[in-house]
Design a protein around this motif. Sequence first.
Motif, PDB file in Angstrom:
ATOM      1  N   TYR A 352       6.297   7.464  -6.512  1.00  0.00           N
ATOM      2  CA  TYR A 352       6.485   8.024  -5.170  1.00  0.00           C
ATOM      3  C   TYR A 352       5.675   7.243  -4.133  1.00  0.00           C
ATOM      4  O   TYR A 352       6.140   7.010  -3.010  1.00  0.00           O
ATOM      5  CB  TYR A 352       6.047   9.493  -5.135  1.00  0.00           C
ATOM      6  CG  TYR A 352       6.897  10.431  -5.941  1.00  0.00           C
ATOM      7  CD1 TYR A 352       8.229  10.166  -6.200  1.00  0.00           C
ATOM      8  CD2 TYR A 352       6.356  11.619  -6.446  1.00  0.00           C
ATOM      9  CE1 TYR A 352       9.004  11.042  -6.932  1.00  0.00           C
ATOM     10  CE2 TYR A 352       7.121  12.492  -7.181  1.00  0.00           C
ATOM     11  CZ  TYR A 352       8.443  12.204  -7.433  1.00  0.00           C
ATOM     12  OH  TYR A 352       9.196  13.068  -8.162  1.00  0.00           O
ATOM     13  N   PHE A 353       4.455   6.872  -4.505  1.00  0.00           N
ATOM     14  CA  PHE A 353       3.551   6.213  -3.546  1.00  0.00           C
ATOM     15  C   PHE A 353       3.975   4.769  -3.271  1.00  0.00           C
ATOM     16  O   PHE A 353       3.856   4.291  -2.143  1.00  0.00           O
ATOM     17  CB  PHE A 353       2.118   6.239  -4.087  1.00  0.00           C
ATOM     18  CG  PHE A 353       1.093   5.815  -3.087  1.00  0.00           C
ATOM     19  CD1 PHE A 353       0.597   6.704  -2.146  1.00  0.00           C
ATOM     20  CD2 PHE A 353       0.616   4.503  -3.076  1.00  0.00           C
ATOM     21  CE1 PHE A 353      -0.346   6.303  -1.209  1.00  0.00           C
ATOM     22  CE2 PHE A 353      -0.325   4.095  -2.152  1.00  0.00           C
ATOM     23  CZ  PHE A 353      -0.806   5.000  -1.208  1.00  0.00           C
ATOM     24  N   CYS A 354       4.471   4.088  -4.294  1.00  0.00           N
ATOM     25  CA  CYS A 354       4.759   2.664  -4.160  1.00  0.00           C
ATOM     26  C   CYS A 354       6.165   2.369  -3.639  1.00  0.00           C
ATOM     27  O   CYS A 354       6.389   1.326  -3.017  1.00  0.00           O
ATOM     28  CB  CYS A 354       4.563   1.961  -5.505  1.00  0.00           C
ATOM     29  SG  CYS A 354       2.854   1.960  -6.095  1.00  0.00           S
ATOM     30  N   PRO A 356       8.499   4.592  -1.696  1.00  0.00           N
ATOM     31  CA  PRO A 356       9.093   5.711  -0.948  1.00  0.00           C
ATOM     32  C   PRO A 356      10.352   5.316  -0.186  1.00  0.00           C
ATOM     33  O   PRO A 356      11.316   6.095  -0.124  1.00  0.00           O
ATOM     34  CB  PRO A 356       7.968   6.124   0.008  1.00  0.00           C
ATOM     35  CG  PRO A 356       7.129   4.903   0.168  1.00  0.00           C
ATOM     36  CD  PRO A 356       7.187   4.203  -1.155  1.00  0.00           C
ATOM     37  N   LYS A 383       6.679   9.096   4.515  1.00  0.00           N
ATOM     38  CA  LYS A 383       5.324   9.602   4.739  1.00  0.00           C
ATOM     39  C   LYS A 383       5.050  10.842   3.884  1.00  0.00           C
ATOM     40  O   LYS A 383       3.963  11.009   3.325  1.00  0.00           O
ATOM     41  CB  LYS A 383       5.132   9.937   6.216  1.00  0.00           C
ATOM     42  CG  LYS A 383       5.130   8.713   7.132  1.00  0.00           C
ATOM     43  CD  LYS A 383       4.972   9.119   8.590  1.00  0.00           C
ATOM     44  CE  LYS A 383       4.965   7.903   9.509  1.00  0.00           C
ATOM     45  NZ  LYS A 383       4.845   8.306  10.942  1.00  0.00           N
ATOM     46  N   TRP A 386       4.281  10.031   0.205  1.00  0.00           N
ATOM     47  CA  TRP A 386       2.902   9.628  -0.055  1.00  0.00           C
ATOM     48  C   TRP A 386       2.021  10.851  -0.308  1.00  0.00           C
ATOM     49  O   TRP A 386       1.159  10.838  -1.177  1.00  0.00           O
ATOM     50  CB  TRP A 386       2.358   8.834   1.136  1.00  0.00           C
ATOM     51  CG  TRP A 386       2.970   7.475   1.292  1.00  0.00           C
ATOM     52  CD1 TRP A 386       3.559   6.727   0.312  1.00  0.00           C
ATOM     53  CD2 TRP A 386       3.048   6.700   2.491  1.00  0.00           C
ATOM     54  NE1 TRP A 386       4.013   5.537   0.824  1.00  0.00           N
ATOM     55  CE2 TRP A 386       3.711   5.477   2.160  1.00  0.00           C
ATOM     56  CE3 TRP A 386       2.632   6.904   3.793  1.00  0.00           C
ATOM     57  CZ2 TRP A 386       3.956   4.490   3.093  1.00  0.00           C
ATOM     58  CZ3 TRP A 386       2.883   5.894   4.740  1.00  0.00           C
ATOM     59  CH2 TRP A 386       3.533   4.710   4.391  1.00  0.00           C
TER      60      TRP A 386
END
Length: 482
Positions: A352-354, A356, A383, A386
């Motif tokens: 999810y963080f890398c 999106p 956003k 993250w």
Amino acid sequence: MDFIRVLEAISRKFKMSDQKCLLYPPGGFREFFFIAYPLVISHASVAVMHFVDRLFLSWVGSEEIAAVMPAGILFFTMLAFFLGVSEYANTFVAQYYGAKRNRSIGLVTWQGVVISIAGGLFSLLLLPLGNLCIDHSGHAPEVIVLEKTYFTYLYTGGTFFILNGALSSFYSGRGRTGVIMTVSILTNTVNGILDYGLIFGAWGFPCWGVRGAAIATVFSTALMSVIYFVLFLSTKNHQAYHTRSTIRIDFPLIKRMLRFGTPTGVQLLLDIGAFAAFIFLIGGLGKVELAASNIVLSLNMLSFFPMIGAEIAAMTLVGQYIGRKDYPTAEKCAYTAWFSVEGYMIFLGIIYFCFPEFLMELFRSESVSVDAPFEEIAMYGAKILWLVALYQISDAMILTFTGALRGAGDTAFAMWAAVICAWCFFVPGTWFILYFFQWGVTGAWLWAAVYLTLLGLVYLFRFRSGYWKTIQLIEDIPSEMS
């Protein structure tokens, strides 16, 4: 008859393979994985089907994807209490199974069926209330029309959702999770095929959009109920657990199930209701913020929903070892489950963080209206993803220790924790963030991460207190031989 024989053959296959579990070290990772992986696959198939369902609808238009998530959450919110009570049959089955009280397993499953049917019929009376909530949601008029359509068709078949909670407990409580996996994959495949046909009008089906998505889900859920009943009443299960001869209402047993299951139902209602309120509050900001949040929740289901299977596995193993009066192993099972779930959640959190933007692009549609440009939706969604990545660790704590506490019968505490954390902290805080401080949709999702972290720590410390070891769920009488 051939279909019944095939189902019985599948049941016998998993019965033989389940004996391997007895060879594994008690409370260890191999035992947990053996019980958990079919449930994880089962719930993953449900998550994938819901994901595909929303993906198809996102290709139809922005109003459709903006409508189905609030309506779906409202649906689960209004059925949550009955779902929680019916699914709590799992803990009774697990503890009876651990205590070798086989005769009681068929009886307690039938009481779960009685509770499910009664709850399903009563829930139909609440249908106008659900539509009233949608009318006063403050969403765009075109979205409200679609929300009411999706909710009404889905809610009409709610009895089948509740019933499957009780019937699947007959298998999950005994660790026969392979059967659940097989049935889930079969029915969710049917759901996916019908989804495409009824949403887009393919293969001669009518083009019904959100209505078709709801009808496909209800049909596949009803099919699941039929299959579970056929297996439950099979000759093998009747000989082992008296499934045909225990068709009666046992009021003392129902009373005990309601005593421990009602807090679980209330907790589930408050948990889902809090997120329903969260989504409806975000919907007041506009279609862009609502669509972005709905897409993120659809993506988050890929991490959260499969781990509900791990939660059920933790509840089952804790319940079985408590039935055997082996509290140290029951405690070991909970921590084994926690470490396992954390690994999966952290992995998805990194994705999810890398990535999106890539994940949001999956929901791009050429039919998105001009007043809701997808670029703006994707910007908000990236956003939010993250922030979702940050609370994966907390989700793992919540799932694991909720399951462990339920398996021990410590349901009242979980209910009060939900009351205080969700409705005295999370929901009011969301309103202040959105409409008083005006921090926008990202501020609201940051608050959700704070809330989930707090709730996870509360459940962890409660389990570590050891109070759950003092609770007696089932009556203490000598074991049955058959």
